[in-house]
Enzyme design. Structure first.
Site, PDB file in Angstrom:
ATOM      1  CE  LYS A  11      85.448 -43.462   4.427  1.00 49.71           C
ATOM      2  NZ  LYS A  11      86.792 -43.228   5.000  1.00 49.71           N
ATOM      3  CB  SER A  12      87.061 -39.895  -1.501  1.00 49.26           C
ATOM      4  OG  SER A  12      87.541 -41.162  -1.138  1.00 49.26           O
ATOM      5  N   GLY A  82      91.861 -41.802   8.900  1.00 52.32           N
ATOM      6  CA  GLY A  82      93.183 -41.652   8.324  1.00 52.32           C
ATOM      7  C   GLY A  82      93.228 -40.558   7.278  1.00 52.32           C
ATOM      8  CG  ASP A 302      88.819 -48.374   0.890  1.00 49.03           C
ATOM      9  OD1 ASP A 302      89.748 -48.745   1.637  1.00 49.03           O
ATOM     10  OD2 ASP A 302      88.589 -47.175   0.645  1.00 49.03           O
ATOM     11  CE  LYS A 329      93.545 -49.480   3.097  1.00 52.10           C
ATOM     12  NZ  LYS A 329      93.498 -48.099   2.554  1.00 52.10           N
TER      13      LYS A 329
END
EC number: 2.5.1.19
Length: 429
Positions: A11-12, A82, A302, A329
């Site tokens: 994802k990052s 975010g 996470d 979060k």
């Protein structure tokens, strides 16, 4: 042994590939992009800013950046992401135009002052709701001047927003954080021609002298997503698992290291080191022991909800401290974990910066405990990581999750892979 290539792209890296392409001049290619809801938000925003996105293959795109970033005629919707909101804020702070970023109710309740303050240090014009604490955010982009900033929190999103502004500022900027956070932004941008130096823990960022180089990135599997399958193996007796083609960046595998300290057998097999370290992870079930976690929190923030499930299978008291950011979060993850465990009759306690859990031991002891209570419906709090963490617990206990569909935010095929693991482990494969 079960071998899985979970095809759950990181994802990052998916977010960053899209966002960084806007600072290039020529077309960029992103392969094996994560088609989760968060990353698709970043892709849609890029299009709203003038990028042309073309499908080249399954989960792969050609992104042609605009000559100049376009001022959109509508709000840029980050939905639940975010990363999208914070990184685009850094990028757009130096771009000519008015930009408004908003999200869903969850995102608009998450802290944004942590990026507004460093961006204002550049001279950026950015406003947020409730005295700059929350989104929606309004940005009037313009010239920025270099600055030095020491962040009170270790956050890759804050650091990345700062770097994206610094690349467009006049002069050399400096950034220091309290603890090393994910470093994908530095690695990727340096590979594309950005001048970013780490001098004794302080990042020195020079402004771009020319657009970023175009790139062709293939995204590896996400270690945060892979960790749910590693957890499944760690709590399932006699199971062995090989997770293929996983990103092994040292700032991303801390949760695997914690699981190893708890007793699970874990090995890494490195396959390549071209840009990021990529390889396979071997996991073998073993009895777990209790653990206390209070360091390197930024590198496993996470995965803490998933680690709480491992703690349940470890006899004795496990504890998490120095993790206050869990409350900021997609949900208040401290409260979410503790409230679900209390509903299950587990001894636990909530702290301002963490929690403790009295683990019951192996699966047989858990089943004996749960035979005495009526199983509650587990609350996901519409948080993908809470939902997936407790979904792994269903391998050992007959539990119902109230909204497992929210896993689509980061791991759209989660249920498929969890069911496949369950089927193969039952068959002894």
């Amino acid at each position: 042994m079960i071998e899985l290539d979970i095809n759950a792209s990181d994802k990052s890296l998916s977010h960053r590939a899209v966002i960084f392409s806007l600072l290039a001049q020529k077309p960029c290619f992103v392969r094996n992009f994560l088609m989760g809801e968060d990353c698709l938000s970043s892709l849609e925003i890029a299009q709203n800013l003038g990028a042309k996105v073309e499908n080249t293959a399954k989960n792969s795109f050609k992104i042609t950046p605009p000559t100049t970033i376009k001022e959109p005629n509508k709000i840029l919707n980050c939905n639940n992401s975010g990363t999208s909101m914070r990184l685009y804020s850094g990028l757009l702070s130096a771009q000519k135009g008015l930009f408004v970023l908003s999200g869903d109710n969850s995102l608009n309740a998450r802290p944004m002052k942590r990026i507004i303050e460093p961006l204002k240090a550049f001279g950026a014009k950015i406003l947020g709701r409730e005295d700059n604490h929350f989104a929606p955010l309004a940005i009037v982009g313009g010239p920025l001047k270099a600055c030095d900033y020491e962040s009170p929190i270790a956050s890759a999103q804050v650091k990345s927003a700062f770097i994206l502004s610094a690349l467009q500022a006049q002069g050399i900027s400096a950034y220091k954080e309290s603890e090393l956070s994910r470093n994908h932004t530095e690695i990727m941008l340096k590979s594309l021609g950005a001048n970013i130096q780490n001098q004794d823990g302080v990042l020195k960022i020079s402004p771009l002298e020319k657009p970023l180089e175009s790139f062709d990135f293939t995204i590896a599997n996400d270690p945060s997503s892979a960790f749910f399958l590693a957890l499944a193996c760690a709590i399932t007796p006699k199971s062995r698992l090989l997770l293929k083609n996983v990103l092994l960046n040292p700032t991303r595998i801390e949760a695997f290291e914690v699981l190893k300290k708890m007793g699970a057998h874990i090995e890494y097999v490195i396959q390549s080191k071209d840009l990021e370290v990529i390889g396979d992870i071997y996991i073998e079930h073993a009895p777990l022991k209790a653990i206390s976690i209070d360091q390197n929190i930024a590198s496993l923030i996470d995965e803490i909800p998933a680690l709480s499930i491992a703690m349940l299978f470890a006899k004795g008291k496990s504890m998490v401290r120095n993790a206050k950011d869990l409350r900021a979060k997609e949900s208040d993850r401290i409260k979410a974990v503790v409230s679900n465990f209390k509903a299950l009759g587990i001894e636990c306690e909530e702290f301002e910066d963490g929690f403790y859990i009295e683990g019951l031991g192996d699966a047989s002891q858990l089943k004996q405990h749960f035979s005495k209570i009526k199983p509650p419906i587990i609350k996901s709090f519409n948080d993908h990581r809470i939902a997936m963490s407790f979904a792994v617990l269903t391998l050992a206990l007959p539990l119902e999750i109230d909204n497992l569909e929210c896993a689509n935010i980061s791991f759209p095929t989660f249920q498929l892979w969890l069911n496949l693991f369950k089927k193969r482990s039952l068959n002894g494969n």
